[in-house]
Design a protein around this motif. Structure first.
Motif, short mmCIF file in Angstrom:
data_model
loop_
_atom_site.label_atom_id
_atom_site.label_comp_id
_atom_site.label_asym_id
_atom_site.label_seq_id
_atom_site.Cartn_x
_atom_site.Cartn_y
_atom_site.Cartn_z
N ALA A 124 0.77 -1.12 0.10
CA ALA A 124 0.21 0.03 -0.05
C ALA A 124 0.96 1.14 -0.03
O ALA A 124 0.65 2.23 -0.66
CB ALA A 124 -0.88 0.07 0.98
N ARG A 127 2.26 1.75 -3.53
CA ARG A 127 1.44 1.95 -4.41
C ARG A 127 1.02 3.53 -4.36
O ARG A 127 1.03 4.29 -4.98
CB ARG A 127 0.01 1.31 -4.28
CG ARG A 127 0.14 -0.19 -4.74
CD ARG A 127 -1.08 -0.81 -4.85
NE ARG A 127 -1.11 -1.97 -5.47
CZ ARG A 127 -1.87 -3.01 -5.44
NH1 ARG A 127 -3.02 -3.02 -4.81
NH2 ARG A 127 -1.90 -4.13 -6.00
N ALA A 128 0.82 4.16 -2.95
CA ALA A 128 0.66 5.57 -3.13
C ALA A 128 1.57 6.55 -3.31
O ALA A 128 1.60 7.36 -3.91
CB ALA A 128 0.43 5.74 -1.32
N LEU A 146 -7.11 3.20 -2.56
CA LEU A 146 -6.72 2.35 -1.45
C LEU A 146 -7.70 2.23 -0.41
O LEU A 146 -7.64 1.10 0.26
CB LEU A 146 -5.46 2.95 -0.72
CG LEU A 146 -4.19 2.88 -1.61
CD1 LEU A 146 -3.05 3.44 -1.03
CD2 LEU A 146 -3.63 1.55 -2.02
#
Length: 170
Positions: A124, A127-128, A146
């Motif tokens: 996560a 990805r952010a 997300l």
């Protein structure tokens, strides 16, 4: 050259002589490919040479080399996956917009470096960070993708920046 250097070289030579074929054969069975196995087995011994681990202190050389080999395999498969995703994305581009082979190579190298830089971060967080940096998404949009709060995205971004800064300092 110190007195320890010839002993270290001898220990490495012995480790290589006694276990290189075994490691290369194990990698070949994992990969189904002699050429990649040869490359990765050499990479494994380079890792041993450049590590802080004293070769003379290795009590279970095959277990140690197996660990190094598994890590190299993980990196190999991750890179292959990254390259395939990139090539798949290129297939979607109109021919006129497709990058030259030189540009493709440079982009793949950059993607690999970025992947290595972010290695170790939770998915996560990665990805952010990537959505923010590569797609220019704001925290609100990232939070929606997300399915987390904006505050969580801020924490993710801080974690990613800290990770990158710490790697830069080492």
């Amino acid at each position: 050259m110190t007195d320890a250097a010839p002993a270290t070289q001898q220990n490495l030579h012995t480790l290589y002589r006694d276990h290189h074929s075994w490691l290369q054969n194990w990698l070949r069975r994992q990969l189904g490919n002699t050429w990649d196995a040869a490359d990765l087995s050499q990479d494994a011994f380079i890792k041993v040479l450049t590590s802080s681990q004293n070769v003379a202190d290795i009590r279970e050389p095959r277990a140690y080399l197996l660990t190094v080999g598994k890590r190299l395999l993980n990196t190999f498969y991750a890179r292959r996956s990254l390259e395939q995703a990139y090539l798949d994305a290129l297939q979607q581009l109109p021919q006129a917009l497709a990058p030259s082979p030189e540009q493709r190579w440079a982009l793949l190298e950059t993607l690999q470096a970025l992947d290595e830089l972010l290695d170790g971060l939770p998915l996560a967080v990665r990805r952010a960070f990537l959505w923010s940096q590569l797609e220019g998404l704001g925290y609100r949009d990232i939070a929606a993708r997300l399915q987390v709060s904006e505050r969580t995205v801020k924490r993710y971004m801080a974690q990613a920046y800290e990770h990158c800064l710490l790697l830069e300092l080492t």
